[in-house]
Enzyme design. Structure first.
Site: not given
Ligand code: 5RP
Length: 218
Positions: A28-31, A83, A94-95, A103
């Site tokens: 989950t997340g933008s990456t 992460a 994470k989180g 996750e």
């Molecule tokens: C979500 C996560 C994401 O992997 C973490 O917050 C990184 O997010 P992003 O890719 O947006 O920087 O742990 O619970």
């Protein structure tokens, strides 16, 4: 390179780990979103994916990828996720997006965990990013007091409820020198569902996006 271009580059590199005829776990997340959009282009290779959040399930479906229940798939060959921080041992925080519990479950059920991140996420010592802890709502004050005793400063994530109906405490001021021990100690507090340290089950591979391209740490 912008941060988004670095994220895009590691997401593309992670596609190389996807094997034909498999079901994979997706974070989950933008990456992770860049990775999901890349998966959309090779979806014929996949039997389906297990999502680590409702948002990821939605994006997978938009990309035409079948979303499967982990209880039906059994163990997964691969998990790909972002992460908030990683050290050189691939212990993670994470989180940031609040999806840490699912996750951690999907990571635990996967043979290989490939973490994808831009190079701002690599740190010497974990803990500058506040450590997210998912907590049963009834236990909020109790858990917060226990965390203060451990030296942390818990802050309630206002207006946020996890996919599991719980709250998040973001813990500031923890210098995490021994991530596996702290992960274990936080898990022992009654009312804690999960904490965002991924040290007992770290990533197996970290793909880091930087100005000179993608670096692999394992
Ligand atoms: C979500 C996560 C994401 O992997 C973490 O917050 C990184 O997010 P992003 O890719 O947006 O920087 O742990 O619970």
């Amino acid at each position: 390179m912008t941060q988004d271009e670095k994220k895009q580059a590691v997401a593309e590199a992670a596609l190389e780990y996807v094997e034909s005829g498999t079901v994979i776990g997706v974070g989950t997340g933008s990456t992770a979103n860049f990775f999901i959009d890349g998966l959309g282009r090779i979806k014929g290779k996949l039997d389906g994916a297990v999502a680590s959040s409702e948002a990821t399930a939605e994006r997978l479906k938009q990309n035409g990828i079948p979303v499967l229940d982990l209880n039906a798939t059994g163990g997964l060959a691969l998990y790909v996720d972002g992460a908030d921080e990683s050290n050189r041992y691939l212990h993670l925080i994470k989180g940031g997006g609040g999806a840490l519990t699912r996750e951690k479950i999907v990571a635990a059920a996967s043979e290989k965990f490939v973490c994808i991140a831009d190079d701002s996420k690599l740190v010497d010592v974990l803990g500058t990013f506040p450590l997210p802890i998912e907590v049963i709502p009834l236990a909020r004050s109790y858990v917060a007091r226990q965390i203060v005793q451990l030296g942390g400063t818990p802050v309630l994530r206002e207006g946020f409820t996890t996919d599991n109906g719980n709250i998040i405490l973001d813990v500031h001021n923890l210098e995490i020198l021994n991530p596996a021990e702290i992960e274990e100690n936080l898990d022992r507090i009654v009312g804690v569902v999960t904490n965002g340290l991924f040290a007992k089950r770290p990533a197996d591979v970290l793909l880091l996006g930087g100005d000179s391209g993608v670096t692999k740490l394992d």
